[in-house]
Design an enzyme around this catalytic site. Structure first.
Site, PDB file in Angstrom:
ATOM      1  N   GLU A   1      12.833  40.630   4.084  1.00 34.23           N
ATOM      2  CA  GLU A   1      11.846  39.757   4.026  1.00 34.23           C
ATOM      3  C   GLU A   1      11.297  40.134   2.586  1.00 34.23           C
ATOM      4  O   GLU A   1      10.322  40.023   2.639  1.00 34.23           O
ATOM      5  CB  GLU A   1      10.434  40.153   4.388  1.00 34.23           C
ATOM      6  CG  GLU A   1      11.197  39.845   6.248  1.00 34.23           C
ATOM      7  CD  GLU A   1      10.033  40.372   7.726  1.00 34.23           C
ATOM      8  OE1 GLU A   1       8.839  40.661   6.988  1.00 34.23           O
ATOM      9  OE2 GLU A   1      10.330  40.558   8.941  1.00 34.23           O
TER      10      GLU A   1
ATOM     11  N   GLU B   1       8.644  46.600  13.424  1.00 31.38           N
ATOM     12  CA  GLU B   1       7.314  46.930  13.427  1.00 31.38           C
ATOM     13  C   GLU B   1       6.561  47.762  14.666  1.00 31.38           C
ATOM     14  O   GLU B   1       5.209  47.596  15.281  1.00 31.38           O
ATOM     15  CB  GLU B   1       5.813  46.390  12.975  1.00 31.38           C
ATOM     16  CG  GLU B   1       6.502  45.354  11.575  1.00 31.38           C
ATOM     17  CD  GLU B   1       6.022  44.152  11.406  1.00 31.38           C
ATOM     18  OE1 GLU B   1       4.954  44.347  12.215  1.00 31.38           O
ATOM     19  OE2 GLU B   1       6.266  43.224  10.684  1.00 31.38           O
TER      20      GLU B   1
HETATM   21  O1  9MR Z   1       6.107  34.460   7.385  1.00 28.74           O
HETATM   22  C1  9MR Z   1       5.330  34.264   8.615  1.00 28.74           C
HETATM   23  C2  9MR Z   1       3.685  33.665   9.097  1.00 28.74           C
HETATM   24  O2  9MR Z   1       3.978  32.308   9.246  1.00 28.74           O
HETATM   25  C3  9MR Z   1       3.405  33.991  10.099  1.00 28.74           C
HETATM   26  O3  9MR Z   1       1.917  33.067  10.437  1.00 28.74           O
HETATM   27  C4  9MR Z   1       3.198  35.424  10.271  1.00 28.74           C
HETATM   28  C5  9MR Z   1       2.104  35.482  11.702  1.00 28.74           C
HETATM   29  O4  9MR Z   1       2.559  37.228  11.609  1.00 28.74           O
HETATM   30  O5  9MR Z   1       4.327  35.890  10.565  1.00 28.74           O
HETATM   31  C6  9MR Z   1       4.773  36.022   9.350  1.00 28.74           C
HETATM   32  O6  9MR Z   1       6.544  37.128   8.892  1.00 28.74           O
HETATM   33  C7  9MR Z   1       6.500  38.303   9.002  1.00 28.74           C
HETATM   34  C8  9MR Z   1       7.537  38.504  10.031  1.00 28.74           C
HETATM   35  O7  9MR Z   1       8.074  37.737  11.145  1.00 28.74           O
HETATM   36  C9  9MR Z   1       7.225  39.661  10.340  1.00 28.74           C
HETATM   37  N1  9MR Z   1       6.904  40.423   9.050  1.00 28.74           N
HETATM   38  C10 9MR Z   1       6.269  40.283   8.781  1.00 28.74           C
HETATM   39  C11 9MR Z   1       5.802  38.817   8.084  1.00 28.74           C
HETATM   40  C12 9MR Z   1       4.766  38.928   7.293  1.00 28.74           C
HETATM   41  O8  9MR Z   1       3.125  38.636   8.015  1.00 28.74           O
END
Ligand code: 9MR
Length: 674
Positions: free
Chosen positions: A446, A341
């Protein structure tokens, strides 16, 4: 007498539940009980007694009716209000706090049979006086156990909380005596990985709690269905960096930060033992990376580190993490999301500590170090969201072309947090473009698909999934090198967006129509219509809302809140849209019944935000239907037209303001003109 009777019955039920294989007593198994509709943290009282608890590794002291949080070891540490009895309800959370952190966030945490889920509710920044007030609403799933709402911050600076509360929105749905749903046998469902074996790996993101859980049903689901695993949070920098060691001996760890893998070990152990390859996620990211990492002596109250020092820390971190995993779990991790990102939502590169301290070439440097230290056969990926949108794709390609030219990248990770409005052809074209222009492989990393706000949301989502996977298969056959498709979570209840029901399995582990759609894409056939299927409305009666009857039929987009309030446009009442997590959390109206027609939308709107818009929710383009200059907080009239292409499975349009100011809406009319 009566109360005692209810208790006995409830205990018997709980007993039955235990016999049927449940590990822990479900919430409320001791019968329904009265619950206050507001829980207010009382900081004149100690933990628990005052309705609050310390969340994570930090120190909380109460002083003059406030809670002062110090020694915060990670950004997600702070204060929580337990609200387990509120499951199955929409709740409103509020906090007032002061701190020097860049921003603070209210989040929800809950469990379901030992698996933990986290959902962000709303974020806020300090005003000129340094005070942050955050309000947000969230739907707590029916089956959520041990729910709590907690305050976290973008970094580890101290926080003083003056007020915090959680309250029920609307009528209270009392589920305190209702056992959580029991789990279905997940081994009876045909394997996605086996069905797609000729095309690509079928992966899933999982928290380590799936591996440490006493209940093995979630592991069974994972093992039956998937042949690639991504740890959902456990290999992110805030899990891996050892805050205590780095801070206690900053001189020793100055250039080579201390790391530990306690969080990731259960999931690495599981993958090694079961021979399931893993995608490593993620090394260099603006989020879930503590801010102290970027400071001299790991001290946020001092100076930011120099470019030189940060490059050393970056190289060391990448080297240590990749090679610790390879040494201890040889061959388990087959791909790493090296950078996550780095592109901004509004164009160019995202502003973040990495960019501030190192400069625009931090992405190139990360890949250079990753290539230098990567074990043989480990593939290096860039990973991002909204990656299929034309302008963001251009930014990403511009950023990655030098990396590709240097031979330091193997793949593009398309996160694909999408909704069923996304144009599939555009999405596939974007995948092909990444592969062609960078010469890399594609992983869909994802995937989750927000269910439409339609009459048959689960069925419509299934139909969309079928089309989406048919297109991926066709692209793969045509030579677009799609090598892995990972869904972001095992079940809807475990999703970071649980309220949008975006995954392939229900919370009880049974397959959804979305799963059926994925299977139909490969095996043929069609998603079965549910018994309660409702024929989509095809009538083109105009949609009219003037709120004088204090009713509205649309709904929130994401986490916004709608209320009927006094002071309409030349009338008594109007609709107020407020709160939410982002400016695009607006008021959403289903216009699927106008598919194939051109609609005209007229409305009155007022807001302190400079501009308000009516937007069509075709994911990936979000075309503007009408735009009006507001800002004066006076009523302004808006008008626009939009043609909904025939064959669109479902469509919503929504009203939004360009900033977080509330907006007021009145006299909404949507009519077919062609
Ligand atoms: O699914 C993840 C969630 O449990 C966390 O709280 C969050 C924090 O930023 O991150 C989520 O996963 C993210 C992933 O690492 C990167 N892309 C976006 C995903 C959804 O937020």
């Amino acid at each position: 007498m009566k109360k005692g009777f209810i208790k006995v019955v409830a205990c018997a039920l709980a007993g039955l539940f235990l016999l049927s294989g449940c590990d822990s007593l479900p919430n409320g198994s001791n019968g329904p009980h009265e619950v206050p509709t507001t829980i207010k943290a009382d900081f004149t009282q100690k933990e628990k007694k005052g309705n609050w608890i310390t969340y994570g590794d930090c120190k909380v002291e109460t002083k003059d009716g406030t809670a002062v949080i110090t020694k915060r070891s990670a950004s997600n540490t702070g204060i929580a209000i337990p609200c387990a009895d509120y499951r199955g309800n929409t709740v409103k959370a509020y906090v007032k706090a002061s701190s020097e952190n860049d921003s603070m966030t209210l989040s929800l945490k809950y469990e379901f049979y030992g698996n933990v889920s986290y959902v962000n509710i709303a974020a806020g920044q300090a005003d000129e006086a340094g005070i942050t007030e955050i309000t947000g609403t969230i739907q707590i799933p029916d089956n959520a156990q041990n729910a709590m709402i907690y305050l976290e911050a973008s970094d580890v600076r101290d926080i003083t909380v003056t007020a915090m509360e959680v309250s029920i929105e609307g009528e209270f749905n009392n589920l305190t005596g209702t056992p959580v749903e029991s789990l279905e046998d997940p081994t009876k469902t045909a394997s996605l990985a086996a069905a797609y074996a000729d095309y690509f790996k079928f992966g899933v993101a999982s928290p380590a709690t799936v591996m440490t859980n006493k209940n093995d049903s979630f592991r069974k689901l994972l093992k039956t269905q998937f042949n690639s695993v991504t740890p959902e949070n456990e290999l992110k920098p805030d899990s891996v960096l050892d805050a205590a060691l780095c801070k206690n001996d900053p001189a020793k760890y100055n250039e080579a930060p201390a790391v530990h893998f306690e969080a990731a070990k259960p999931i690495l152990d599981y993958c090694k033992k079961n021979n399931i390859p893993m995608r490593g996620h993620t090394l260099v990211w603006y989020s879930q990376t503590p801010s102290w990492f970027f400071y001299e002596n790991y001290n946020v109250n001092g100076q930011l580190a120099s470019r030189d020092l940060m490059l050393k820390r970056m190289e060391s971190y990448i080297d240590q993490v990749m090679n610790w995993c390879e040494k201890n779990y040889p061959g388990v991790i087959y791909a790493w999301d090296v950078v996550n990102e780095a592109a901004a939502d509004d164009g160019g590169m995202r502003d973040c500590y990495w960019k501030q301290v190192i400069g625009d070439d931090y992405v190139e440097k990360a890949f250079e170090f990753a290539r230098k230290h990567a074990p043989a056969n480990v593939q290096l990926f860039y990973n991002d969201y909204n990656e299929y949108q034309t302008s963001k794709q251009e930014d990403i390609l511009k950023m990655l072309k030098p990396v590709a030219a240097a031979g330091n990248i193997d793949g593009m990770g398309m996160q694909s947090h999408i909704s069923s409005g996304l144009n599939i052809d555009n999405y596939i074209a974007a995948a092909k473009k990444y592969a062609d222009e960078l010469g890399v492989k594609i992983h869909i990393t994802e995937l989750d698909v927000t269910a439409p706000k339609s009459l048959n949301p689960m069925y419509d989502q299934g139909v969309y999934m079928q089309k989406f996977f048919e297109a991926i298969i066709a692209a793969d056959k045509a030579g677009v090198p799609i090598e892995c498709v990972t869904v972001w979570g095992l079940t809807d209840d475990m999703s970071w967006k649980s309220s949008t029901k975006p995954l392939l399995f229900y919370g009880n582990l049974s397959p959804k129509p979305a799963y059926e759609g994925v299977m139909c894409a490969i095996n043929g056939g069609e998603v079965a219509k549910p018994a309660d299927y409702q024929e989509p409305k095809t009538d083109s009666t105009p949609f009219v809302e003037d709120y004088e009857d204090k009713k509205f039929t649309g709904g929130p987009r994401y986490s916004s809140v709608q209320k009927i309030v006094e002071g309409g446009y030349e009338s008594d009442y109007c609709l107020m849209n407020s709160e939410g997590y982002a400016e695009y959390d607006g008021y959403s109206i289903d216009v699927t019944n106008y598919v194939g027609h051109t609609i005209k939308v007229t409305f009155a709107i007022k807001s302190k935000a400079p501009t308000c818009k009516c937007t069509a929710d075709i994911d990936g383009t979000w075309p503007t239907v009408a735009e009006v200059q507001t800002g004066s907080d006076e009523w302004v009239l808006g008008e626009g037209q939009y043609t909904i292409e025939a064959g669109t499975p479902s469509l919503t349009i929504y009203f939004e303001s360009v900033d977080m100011n509330p907006f007021y809406l009145d006299n909404v009319k949507i009519e077919v003109i062609d």
